[in-house]
Design a protein around this motif. Structure first.
Motif, short mmCIF file in Angstrom:
data_model
loop_
_atom_site.label_atom_id
_atom_site.label_comp_id
_atom_site.label_asym_id
_atom_site.label_seq_id
_atom_site.Cartn_x
_atom_site.Cartn_y
_atom_site.Cartn_z
N TYR A 1 -156.92 55.23 24.48
CA TYR A 1 -155.80 54.72 25.24
C TYR A 1 -154.48 55.10 24.60
O TYR A 1 -153.63 55.20 24.96
N SER A 2 -154.72 55.30 23.17
CA SER A 2 -153.63 55.75 22.59
C SER A 2 -153.11 57.17 22.78
O SER A 2 -151.88 57.35 22.88
N TYR B 1 -156.17 59.99 15.50
CA TYR B 1 -157.02 59.84 16.53
C TYR B 1 -158.03 60.98 16.62
O TYR B 1 -159.09 60.76 17.10
N ILE C 1 -159.96 52.85 21.58
CA ILE C 1 -158.85 52.85 20.97
C ILE C 1 -157.99 54.07 20.69
O ILE C 1 -156.63 54.11 21.32
N SER D 1 -163.77 47.15 16.88
CA SER D 1 -162.33 47.23 17.77
C SER D 1 -161.59 46.51 16.96
O SER D 1 -160.39 46.82 16.95
N ALA E 1 -158.79 48.74 14.64
CA ALA E 1 -157.59 48.96 15.41
C ALA E 1 -156.31 49.44 14.73
O ALA E 1 -155.76 50.38 15.07
#
Length: 416
Positions: free
Chosen positions: A115-116, A69, A112, A57, A61
């Motif tokens: 959430y993005s 993504y 990651i 992570s 990141a």
């Protein structure tokens, strides 16, 4: 953009990882039973999972937006699917280590990305919070489902059999569903900024935060909390089986009460916080946890549940121990919320990195210590040991509260 298809893809992906991540306690029990490993050896599975989450992570990141993504999520799911197909054909402890390392690496990428992507399909804070809570709710549903899915493949009459590993063929199929849901989702590639910071710069920012007293005491508190949660959650199936003498399938099904108690505790805490302060709630929860440990563990001595056939027939003490999750549940989200709201917004990303890293370290430490004490002494001794971090949390949370009252932190909170 079709937000429904994207939401389905995010939910499916999180559901898969909820099952995988929280299967570690079940796998530890089955590794002890069918692969002839000691409790101390089995406890390292938690480390392979948590440390990979922490390391990956942090490392990826700032790299994930560069590849997109959608590609990152597909890659994470593909890796897990391949490992699920490999595990039953090899059926050795080392491949379980590799599996949990792969799960940890993939979940770091997935979290990651998810959430993005949530930010892409929501246009205000309320919608963002609603979708995030929905996705986290699906995660908890996956946690509960995982215990029962694994129990279906375990032969209570022959717990030493390695046939339980066939569960990974089913999990590979579930991962495939998630893979195709992501493939079909119209997830956009992020727009990259020309002045984007390097990973080294992000790392330095994160380290600078640790010089702040509030952050330091928060890190200790978060570490202690996760040490308790993972120590209890990971070893509860083994405790049910080897201390309470419950059949393996019932031991695993009963452990799902711990996840259910965590879910219920967080829902109830959301309502209780409308009437009392976060500090009062945390202190009350910690005291209740300590009292529950002291009251319930003596009841587990000389319990013999070997004749039990279902979760509805288990001894009273077996129901009570997972309820520690109800009082444990609000602690971690509350600490995170108070910590983040005490910092300026531009520091939130770096703080999140610290939360992930030290949570992973706490989880690994808790599992290994609990496994060692369980192996060398007894299950009761291992769970009595949780009183130490509970006592330390009472101290650190009190210090945490005192520091948040300082003017600079109250100013940061009001600026939010």
């Amino acid at each position: 953009m079709n937000p429904i298809r994207i939401t389905i893809a995010l939910a499916c992906s999180y559901f898969v990882f909820a099952i995988m991540l929280n299967s570690v306690g079940t796998v530890i029990l089955q590794a002890i039973n069918s692969l002839d490993v000691s409790k101390t050896q089995a406890s390292v599975l938690e480390g392979f999972k948590d440390l990979s989450i922490a390391i990956v992570s942090f490392l990826v990141a700032s790299f994930i937006p560069r590849i997109g993504y959608k590609i990152a999520m597909l890659g994470a799911l593909l890796l897990v699917a391949v490992m699920c197909l490999v595990v039953p054909s090899i059926a050795d402890f080392w491949v379980l280590k590799a599996l949990f390392a792969a799960i940890g690496c993939s979940f770091a990428v997935m979290k990651i990305s998810v959430y993005s992507v949530i930010g892409q399909v929501t246009d205000n804070a309320n919608k963002h919070s609603a979708l995030l809570n929905t996705i986290e709710g699906v995660f908890m549903l996956g946690v509960l489902s995982g215990y029962w899915i694994f129990a279906l493949f375990i032969d209570a009459d022959d717990p030493q059999s390695s046939h339980w590993l066939n569960v990974y063929y089913l999990l590979a199929a579930i991962v495939a569903v998630a893979f195709f849901s992501v493939l079909a989702a119209p997830i956009k590639s992020p727009e990259l900024k020309a002045n984007q910071q390097s990973q080294l710069h992000d790392f330095i920012d994160m380290l600078k935060l640790t010089y702040q007293p509030l952050v330091l005491i928060f890190i200790v508190s978060a570490f202690m909390y996760v040490l308790i949660e993972q120590g209890v959650g990971t070893w509860l199936p083994t405790f049910n089986n080897q201390v309470l003498k419950l059949p393996v399938d019932v031991s695993i099904q009963l452990a799902s009460l711990f996840a259910a108690a965590l879910a219920l505790g967080r829902l109830v805490a959301g309502q209780v916080l409308r009437f009392i302060s976060w500090f009062s709630l945390l202190m009350g929860c910690l005291l209740a946890m300590g009292v529950l440990v002291l009251l319930v563990l003596p009841l587990t001595h000389d319990v013999d549940g070997s004749q039990v056939k279902s979760v509805f027939d288990v001894p009273f003490a077996a129901y009570m121990l997972p309820l520690i999750g109800f009082f444990m549940a609000p602690i971690y989200p509350l600490l995170n919320s108070v910590m983040l709201s005490s910092l300026a917004k531009h520091k939130h990303a770096a703080m999140t990195g610290l939360i992930v890293v030290f949570s992973a370290l706490g989880g690994t430490t808790g599992s290994i210590i609990t496994g060692f004490v369980f192996d060398k002494f007894s299950g009761q001794h291992a769970f009595y040991l949780t009183l130490v971090p509970i006592a330390l949390l009472l101290i650190t949370v009190s210090i945490f509260k005192k520091i948040t009252l300082k003017p600079q932190y109250q100013a940061a909170s009001s600026a939010e």
